[in-house]
Design a protein around this motif. Structure first.
Motif, PDB file in Angstrom:
ATOM      1  N   ASP A  36       0.857  -1.188   0.000  1.00  0.00           N
ATOM      2  CA  ASP A  36       0.000   0.000   0.000  1.00  0.00           C
ATOM      3  C   ASP A  36       0.889   1.232   0.000  1.00  0.00           C
ATOM      4  O   ASP A  36       1.923   1.256   0.668  1.00  0.00           O
ATOM      5  CB  ASP A  36      -0.888   0.036   1.251  1.00  0.00           C
ATOM      6  CG  ASP A  36      -1.816  -1.164   1.324  1.00  0.00           C
ATOM      7  OD1 ASP A  36      -2.414  -1.503   0.302  1.00  0.00           O
ATOM      8  OD2 ASP A  36      -1.919  -1.743   2.418  1.00  0.00           O
ATOM      9  N   THR A  37       0.459   2.261  -0.726  1.00  0.00           N
ATOM     10  CA  THR A  37       1.254   3.480  -0.846  1.00  0.00           C
ATOM     11  C   THR A  37       0.416   4.699  -0.484  1.00  0.00           C
ATOM     12  O   THR A  37      -0.736   4.798  -0.890  1.00  0.00           O
ATOM     13  CB  THR A  37       1.775   3.642  -2.291  1.00  0.00           C
ATOM     14  OG1 THR A  37       2.536   2.484  -2.620  1.00  0.00           O
ATOM     15  CG2 THR A  37       2.634   4.872  -2.434  1.00  0.00           C
ATOM     16  N   VAL A  38       1.006   5.625   0.276  1.00  0.00           N
ATOM     17  CA  VAL A  38       0.375   6.904   0.597  1.00  0.00           C
ATOM     18  C   VAL A  38       1.368   7.998   0.222  1.00  0.00           C
ATOM     19  O   VAL A  38       2.483   8.042   0.750  1.00  0.00           O
ATOM     20  CB  VAL A  38       0.006   6.997   2.098  1.00  0.00           C
ATOM     21  CG1 VAL A  38      -0.635   8.339   2.395  1.00  0.00           C
ATOM     22  CG2 VAL A  38      -0.903   5.856   2.507  1.00  0.00           C
ATOM     23  N   LYS A  46       6.738   9.456  -0.580  1.00  0.00           N
ATOM     24  CA  LYS A  46       5.653   8.512  -0.359  1.00  0.00           C
ATOM     25  C   LYS A  46       6.047   7.544   0.750  1.00  0.00           C
ATOM     26  O   LYS A  46       7.227   7.252   0.949  1.00  0.00           O
ATOM     27  CB  LYS A  46       5.292   7.753  -1.633  1.00  0.00           C
ATOM     28  CG  LYS A  46       6.366   6.877  -2.219  1.00  0.00           C
ATOM     29  CD  LYS A  46       5.859   6.239  -3.497  1.00  0.00           C
ATOM     30  CE  LYS A  46       6.970   5.570  -4.271  1.00  0.00           C
ATOM     31  NZ  LYS A  46       6.485   5.042  -5.544  1.00  0.00           N
ATOM     32  N   LYS A 101      -1.456   2.314  10.043  1.00  0.00           N
ATOM     33  CA  LYS A 101      -2.146   3.376   9.306  1.00  0.00           C
ATOM     34  C   LYS A 101      -1.163   4.514   9.074  1.00  0.00           C
ATOM     35  O   LYS A 101      -0.546   5.013  10.023  1.00  0.00           O
ATOM     36  CB  LYS A 101      -3.345   3.864  10.106  1.00  0.00           C
ATOM     37  CG  LYS A 101      -4.123   4.949   9.425  1.00  0.00           C
ATOM     38  CD  LYS A 101      -5.273   5.418  10.302  1.00  0.00           C
ATOM     39  CE  LYS A 101      -5.960   6.593   9.663  1.00  0.00           C
ATOM     40  NZ  LYS A 101      -6.924   7.205  10.567  1.00  0.00           N
ATOM     41  N   GLU A 103      -0.558   8.366   7.516  1.00  0.00           N
ATOM     42  CA  GLU A 103      -1.213   9.584   7.041  1.00  0.00           C
ATOM     43  C   GLU A 103      -0.234  10.748   7.117  1.00  0.00           C
ATOM     44  O   GLU A 103       0.489  10.896   8.097  1.00  0.00           O
ATOM     45  CB  GLU A 103      -2.486   9.876   7.835  1.00  0.00           C
ATOM     46  CG  GLU A 103      -2.285  10.024   9.311  1.00  0.00           C
ATOM     47  CD  GLU A 103      -3.581  10.199  10.069  1.00  0.00           C
ATOM     48  OE1 GLU A 103      -4.529  10.780   9.522  1.00  0.00           O
ATOM     49  OE2 GLU A 103      -3.639   9.755  11.216  1.00  0.00           O
ATOM     50  N   TRP A 104      -0.190  11.511   6.063  1.00  0.00           N
ATOM     51  CA  TRP A 104       0.691  12.669   6.005  1.00  0.00           C
ATOM     52  C   TRP A 104      -0.026  13.837   6.667  1.00  0.00           C
ATOM     53  O   TRP A 104      -1.134  14.190   6.280  1.00  0.00           O
ATOM     54  CB  TRP A 104       1.043  13.004   4.560  1.00  0.00           C
ATOM     55  CG  TRP A 104       1.937  11.998   3.931  1.00  0.00           C
ATOM     56  CD1 TRP A 104       1.556  10.873   3.261  1.00  0.00           C
ATOM     57  CD2 TRP A 104       3.360  11.996   3.937  1.00  0.00           C
ATOM     58  NE1 TRP A 104       2.663  10.171   2.843  1.00  0.00           N
ATOM     59  CE2 TRP A 104       3.786  10.846   3.243  1.00  0.00           C
ATOM     60  CE3 TRP A 104       4.321  12.857   4.455  1.00  0.00           C
ATOM     61  CZ2 TRP A 104       5.123  10.546   3.057  1.00  0.00           C
ATOM     62  CZ3 TRP A 104       5.654  12.564   4.262  1.00  0.00           C
ATOM     63  CH2 TRP A 104       6.046  11.416   3.571  1.00  0.00           C
TER      64      TRP A 104
END
Length: 141
Positions: A36-38, A46, A101, A103-104
């Motif tokens: 998974d990438t955010v 990223k 989880k 999150e930026w």
């Protein structure tokens, strides 16, 4: 006479090794991998999460998170350990364990909420490899 017996012995060992290889390939499951990438709000960095899991011979699950420039491929999470900021076993050995989880919160800060087993704490860093991205750790209850 001796050359013939040596040759037959090597041939028999070769056939035996091929048989063992086929047996292991048929009976042992390979590990599965999810990625998974955010991406950061500005698109420069990223955070990539990779989960490796399997059921045989006994269940296991390992989480890894790496942070690097967005132009690099996702495969860097498994091949370039220098970018790793989190690594360790999942909260449970099942692949259904809660995933960290990511999150930026801004362009240079990422918040990672994780759950880990009490007996094996994960490896964690407060900065990425470039030293430009700060990491905020939140332990899930």
């Amino acid at each position: 006479m001796k050359a013939k017996s040596v040759l037959l012995t090597f041939l028999a060992l070769g056939v035996l090794m091929i048989g063992i290889t086929i047996y292991y390939a048929a009976t042992i499951d390979r590990a599965q991998r999810d990625i998974d990438t955010v991406v950061a709000p500005d698109g420069r960095y990223k955070a990539v999460h990779m989960r490796v899991y399997g059921d045989k011979p006994e269940p296991f699950c390992v989480d890894t998170i790496a942070i690097y420039l967005a132009l690099y491929p996702e495969s860097f999470v498994s091949s370039k350990r220098a970018y790793e900021v989190f690594g360790g076993p999942c909260a449970t050995p099942s692949r259904n364990a809660p995933a960290p989880k990511m999150e930026w919160t801004d362009n240079k800060t990422v918040r990672i909420t994780y759950a880990a087993p009490a007996d094996k704490p994960p490896r964690m860093r407060d900065k990425d490899a470039s030293l430009f991205v700060d990491i905020e750790w939140v332990k899930a209850n």
